[in-house]
Design an enzyme around this catalytic site. Structure first.
Site, PDB file in Angstrom:
ATOM      1  N   LYS A  34       0.809  -1.258   0.041  1.00  0.00           N
ATOM      2  CA  LYS A  34      -0.050  -0.061  -0.231  1.00  0.00           C
ATOM      3  C   LYS A  34       0.788   0.977  -0.471  1.00  0.00           C
ATOM      4  CE  LYS A  34      -0.142  -0.452   5.305  1.00  0.00           C
ATOM      5  NZ  LYS A  34      -1.462  -0.938   5.975  1.00  0.00           N
ATOM      6  N   ARG A 129     -11.139  -0.327  14.231  1.00  0.00           N
ATOM      7  CA  ARG A 129     -11.279   0.590  13.447  1.00  0.00           C
ATOM      8  C   ARG A 129     -11.762  -0.397  12.562  1.00  0.00           C
ATOM      9  NH1 ARG A 129      -4.964   1.283  10.471  1.00  0.00           N
ATOM     10  NH2 ARG A 129      -5.210  -1.120  10.212  1.00  0.00           N
ATOM     11  N   TYR A 251      15.664  29.823   9.052  1.00  0.00           N
ATOM     12  CA  TYR A 251      14.437  30.652   9.028  1.00  0.00           C
ATOM     13  C   TYR A 251      14.323  30.325  11.676  1.00  0.00           C
ATOM     14  CZ  TYR A 251      13.420  30.210   4.634  1.00  0.00           C
ATOM     15  OH  TYR A 251      13.343  29.817   2.991  1.00  0.00           O
TER      16      TYR A 251
HETATM   17  C1  LIG Z   1      -0.487  -2.029   6.813  1.00  0.00           C
HETATM   18  C2  LIG Z   1      -1.716  -3.687   6.826  1.00  0.00           C
HETATM   19  C3  LIG Z   1      -0.492  -4.651   6.856  1.00  0.00           C
HETATM   20  C4  LIG Z   1       1.147  -4.950   6.761  1.00  0.00           C
HETATM   21  O1  LIG Z   1       1.192  -4.089   8.513  1.00  0.00           O
HETATM   22  P1  LIG Z   1       3.262  -4.111   8.671  1.00  0.00           P
HETATM   23  O2  LIG Z   1       2.949  -3.068   9.750  1.00  0.00           O
HETATM   24  O3  LIG Z   1       4.244  -3.177   7.828  1.00  0.00           O
HETATM   25  O4  LIG Z   1       4.036  -5.366   8.107  1.00  0.00           O
HETATM   26  C5  LIG Z   1      -1.209  -5.626   7.177  1.00  0.00           C
HETATM   27  N1  LIG Z   1      -2.626  -6.226   7.666  1.00  0.00           N
HETATM   28  C6  LIG Z   1      -3.119  -4.467   7.218  1.00  0.00           C
HETATM   29  C7  LIG Z   1      -4.404  -4.819   7.196  1.00  0.00           C
HETATM   30  C8  LIG Z   1      -2.684  -3.813   7.173  1.00  0.00           C
HETATM   31  O5  LIG Z   1      -3.890  -2.301   6.450  1.00  0.00           O
END
Ligand SMILES: *Cc1c(COP(=O)(O)O)cnc(C)c1O
Length: 357
Positions: A34, A129, A251
């Site tokens: 992702k 979630r 800055y």
């Molecule tokens: C992003 C995600 C993962 C991977 O998690 P990591 O901590 O990067 O290994 C696995 N499952 C779901 C549902 C996720 O959203």
């Protein structure tokens, strides 16, 4: 040419995936890609993920691009579909959908699909979630089983604290209760769970961050786990400033020299993906030596303390994170996580791919 660069090391990615596969001990692996493969570039990394059993992501446009590029293995959409109209794409491109809500269930039941789709039904075991609560899971599974739009069903959950104090025991117990009644294939284990709780792995696992060579565990550096960084963000010093005591830097003048200081001006800023909130003291490599940033990173430049580094000057190579300085360590100093640093790599940074098979 402006010297900021990201190097993406595909050999490291293949090795990290190999480690995930070994920890999975026979479990099938969804490689999580992702967010443009955690900032590494989806099309860049896919060739190094040939040993994965499938790819998991959020973005349906990227999933379609994967199919158009010829990727033939399973593709899992981790938030599933958002509207009924998208189901046509799931069917035509053979995408696997996470089904986590009553709304999605109703859309699926109401759809007339050319070909039924594979689904992962998500059980909320405590992350709170997405997903059906354990008590509602059996009902959702029964409806999926009865739905003409569904080809296969896998049971899935996501751990909230595999990297933390609470661990996964309560969530796994809740999941196992649902799973033993359902008798379906199971999908668990993000990177942290895969590394820390091998007993949590099931038919499928879903490593993400570990593939990119970062550690999901605060108490175990990536190197100690055997992970190698995939992304190295580097640049060079493009100017040196000699500060007299009392002079201020950048800055807002947030940093003031207390004694004479040499400051290396590094061509990398927040528009390249370096966190603006990284405080003075955040580690940085100048040449092969560790030093610290001082002052406030600006859009295009940041400041390295060259105290004790007389050999450093204009043209000296600098590593922001990656080989020799883990993104985890930089992230911790900046009050964030390596995931955010990697995802923040900006499109203006030229990328070089190494280690192609
Ligand atoms: C992003 C995600 C993962 C991977 O998690 P990591 O901590 O990067 O290994 C696995 N499952 C779901 C549902 C996720 O959203």
């Amino acid at each position: 040419m402006r010297p900021v660069r990201a190097e993406i090391d595909l050999a490291a990615l293949r090795a990290n995936l190999g480690l995930a596969r070994r920890l999975g001990a026979g479990a099938r692996v969804w490689a999580v890609v992702k967010a443009n493969a955690y900032g590494h570039g989806l099309s860049r990394v896919v060739p190094a993920l040939a040993a994965a059993d499938g790819l998991a992501l959020i973005e349906i446009g990227d999933a379609v691009a994967l199919r158009e590029a010829g990727y033939a293995r399973p593709i899992l959409l981790l938030e599933g579909f958002f509207e009924a109209a998208e189901l046509r794409l799931f069917s035509s491109h053979a995408f696997t959908a996470v089904v986590h809500s009553a709304e999605q269930l109703a859309m699926l039941e109401g759809a007339a699909l050319e070909r039924p789709i594979d689904v992962c039904v998500k059980v909320n075991t405590g992350m709170n979630r997405l997903g059906f609560r354990a008590a509602a899971a059996a009902g959702a599974i029964a409806r999926l089983r009865a739905s003409a739009g569904v080809a296969s069903i896998t049971l899935m959950t996501h751990f909230a604290d595999a990297d933390g104090e609470r661990g996964i025991a309560a969530q796994l117990a809740s999941f196992d209760t649902v799973a033993s009644a359902a008798g379906l294939p199971q999908c668990t284990a993000n990177s942290a769970a895969l590394i820390r709780y091998p007993q949590s792995r099931r038919d499928w696992v879903r490593p993400g961050i570990m593939l990119y060579g970062c550690s999901p565990l605060p108490d175990r550096p990536a190197e100690a786990i055997g992970l190698a960084p995939v992304m190295t963000l580097s640049s060079r010093i493009i100017a040196v400033q000699e500060l007299a005591p009392g002079e201020r830097l950048g800055y807002g003048g947030t940093f003031g020299a207390e004694q004479p200081m040499r400051i290396g001006i590094v061509a990398c800023g927040y528009a390249d993906g370096y966190p603006r909130h990284a405080p003075a003291g955040t580690p940085i490599l100048v040449g092969a030596r560790r030093t610290r940033i001082v002052g406030l990173p600006s859009m295009d430049m940041l400041y390295a303390d060259l105290s004790g580094l007389p050999e450093a000057g204009p043209g000296t190579a600098v590593t922001l994170w990656g080989r020799g300085l883990s993104a985890d360590e930089v992230a911790r100093a900046a009050g964030t996580v390596s995931y955010e640093l990697l995802c923040s790599l900006n499109a203006r940074v030229p990328v070089a791919v190494t280690g192609a098979a």
